[in-house]
Design an enzyme around this catalytic site. Structure first.
Site, PDB file in Angstrom:
ATOM      1  N   HIS A 198       0.840  -1.209   0.000  1.00 53.01           N
ATOM      2  CA  HIS A 198       0.000   0.000   0.000  1.00 53.01           C
ATOM      3  C   HIS A 198       0.871   1.255   0.000  1.00 53.01           C
ATOM      4  O   HIS A 198       0.455   2.310   0.474  1.00 53.01           O
ATOM      5  CB  HIS A 198      -0.956   0.007   1.196  1.00 53.01           C
ATOM      6  CG  HIS A 198      -1.730  -1.259   1.361  1.00 53.01           C
ATOM      7  ND1 HIS A 198      -2.824  -1.575   0.594  1.00 53.01           N
ATOM      8  CD2 HIS A 198      -1.523  -2.323   2.187  1.00 53.01           C
ATOM      9  CE1 HIS A 198      -3.288  -2.762   0.942  1.00 53.01           C
ATOM     10  NE2 HIS A 198      -2.505  -3.251   1.903  1.00 53.01           N
ATOM     11  N   SER A 322      15.750  14.777 -21.869  1.00 53.88           N
ATOM     12  CA  SER A 322      14.725  15.811 -21.912  1.00 53.88           C
ATOM     13  C   SER A 322      15.209  16.923 -22.832  1.00 53.88           C
ATOM     14  O   SER A 322      16.391  17.230 -22.874  1.00 53.88           O
ATOM     15  CB  SER A 322      14.476  16.372 -20.503  1.00 53.88           C
ATOM     16  OG  SER A 322      13.712  17.566 -20.569  1.00 53.88           O
TER      17      SER A 322
END
Length: 490
Positions: A198, A322
């Site tokens: 979780h 990028s």
């Protein structure tokens, strides 16, 4: 503000520009035949339109050979070895010139299977000149497509094509990827890592064990796919052997059909309508889609490990991560894989859902549908290639993993309360409410090693148990994780 009218909004593109549809050589519409052609090219030999026609040609040739070898049709001559080799050579030599010739025939027939029949009959008519005078091949010309419907040829052709694509191209690549993951699992079997359930710190594991889980899942799907049946049928226009019995009533046509289908290496389907029911295809595509989804899980997990810094990516010289941020090394291999797996699964799901339905004795929906088998496998193969490339460019930051573990001593709460439970069962006093006591100590708190050891020392546990827990650290609390990796070789 008024909504812009697209019809009146000027385009930034020049009004007069090169029409790309007219450029030669032709520009691919889709990425598999354009940008990614090199990666998926091996599938062209199996799942392209040319491969379909070659497979049809092979089925027609083998049918003539089968009928003559087994003397099914009275009066048909037995073919000599060189005549059989000549017919099979028509299939083996099927290349660019033959593809163009077949396309020219189809422009007249406007029927793809009929064009294949006429193409083969041309070669048979040329046999006396191309092979030898006196050949009996011209006498068997009318056994080409004898008593067959187009779907007898098509279903067997697709079965051969899909089987070839899976076993000669896709499975080797998919198995190699699973082996890559297994190799990484073995390499990092003993590297301790904080687990996250979780998204929260949980019982530690090892990086290798987590990779081994994924390798095990992939291999299980591969075993299913490798054993999937590939079915075929040959029984005429509505599956009744009507034309067969009318032409040669004394032949055992179901037995002729069975032996022919099995001669092709396929599993015989004895009961069909005009089409083979395609259930085997739906089963296979569901298994391949499940492999895709497990691989998708691997890609998202590795992406997450990269974002956490568990994996660092080895920069490729000259590559750009990028267009504006020069520091970045983006996990593009895994992102590309995710997208292609999703496209592949969408196609495979559609194939499996639609192919199993055909109105009454036959409709034509499967014709167009099956022409998308290639793209379905192509996007999966492209994803496999991307994941393999991405995995080869990873390095593990073991120092980061060690720091994460050392910052989360509270994960030993499970170990301590479990030891208290065992001690309580053994009759040790003072072990009441172990879960609740550890919950109060650890929930929502970051503990240091000293705090955890101090707590354990005050519990009154037997000496050997207290000593074992005092020596335990988050990095050593990994149970049998390293040993479990060896299960991959079981």
């Amino acid at each position: 503000m008024a909504t812009p009218d697209p019809a009146r909004t000027p385009s930034p593109l020049p009004a007069e520009r090169v029409r790309l549809a007219d450029v030669s050589p032709s520009i691919a519409l889709g990425p598999l035949d354009g940008r990614y052609r090199g990666t998926v090219a091996p599938l062209v030999d199996h799942l392209s339109e040319a491969a379909l026609n070659r497979a049809r040609l092979a089925v027609e040739v083998e049918w003539v050979v089968h009928l003559t070898t087994h003397q099914v049709v009275p009066g048909a001559p037995v073919l000599a070895d060189d005549e059989v080799a000549y017919l099979r050579g028509v299939v083996a030599s099927f290349g660019a010139d033959e593809i163009a010739e077949l396309a020219e025939i189809e422009r007249t027939t406007v029927h793809d299977v009929k064009a294949v029949e006429y193409f083969l009959k041309r070669r048979i008519a040329a046999a006396p000149e191309a092979l030898r005078a006196g050949t009996v091949l011209p006498q068997v010309a009318e056994l080409v497509h004898f008593a067959l419907t187009s779907e007898d040829v098509n279903n067997l052709s697709y079965a051969l094509m899909v089987r070839g694509a899976v076993h000669e191209v896709w499975l080797p690549a998919a198995a190699a990827l699973a082996d890559d993951v297994a190799d990484l699992a073995r390499e990092h079997a003993q590297v301790p890592m904080l687990a996250l359930t979780h998204g929260q710190p949980a019982t530690p594991t090892t990086l290798g064990k987590e990779l081994a889980v994924l390798a095990h899942r992939l291999r299980r799907q591969l075993r299913r796919i490798a054993s999937d049946e590939v079915l075929g049928k040959l029984n005429g226009a509505t599956g009744t052997y009507g034309a067969h019995v009318a032409a040669v009533p004394d032949a055992d046509w179901p037995e002729v059909s069975r032996t022919f289908v099995e001669h092709l290496g396929l599993v015989w389907n004895p009961l069909t309508t005009q089409i083979e029911s395609h259930d085997w295809q739906a089963e296979l595509y569901a298994d391949v889609a499940r492999y895709n989804r497990v691989l998708h899980n691997l890609a998202t997990d590795v992406w997450t490990y990269i974002s956490r810094g568990v994996f660092t990516q080895i920069p490729v010289a000259g590559a750009t991560g990028s267009s504006t941020m020069p520091h970045k090394v983006n996990p593009i291999r895994f992102e590309n894989a995710e997208a292609n797996l999703e496209v592949s699964c969408a196609l495979l799901d559609t194939l499996g859902a639609t192919l199993v339905t055909s109105r009454l004795q036959r409709d034509l929906t499967d014709s167009t549908t099956q022409r998308n088998i290639g793209p379905a496998f192509g996007h999966s193969l492209l994803a496999i290639d991307n994941v393999r490339r991405g995995l080869r460019a990873l390095s593990v930051d073991e120092a980061l993993l060690a720091r994460e573990l050392d910052q989360n001593w509270e994960v030993l709460g499970e170990a301590v309360q479990s030891a208290m439970r065992a001690a309580s069962v053994a009759g040790v006093t003072g072990m009441e409410n172990p879960y609740e006591r550890l919950k109060e100590l650890t929930r929502g708190h970051r503990l240091t090693g000293d705090e955890m050891r101090s707590f354990v020392a005050g519990l009154g546990l037997p000496g050997d148990v207290a000593e074992r827990l005092a020596a335990m650290t988050p990095a050593t609390y990994v149970g049998l994780a390293a040993e479990l990796v060896t299960r991959l070789d079981g």
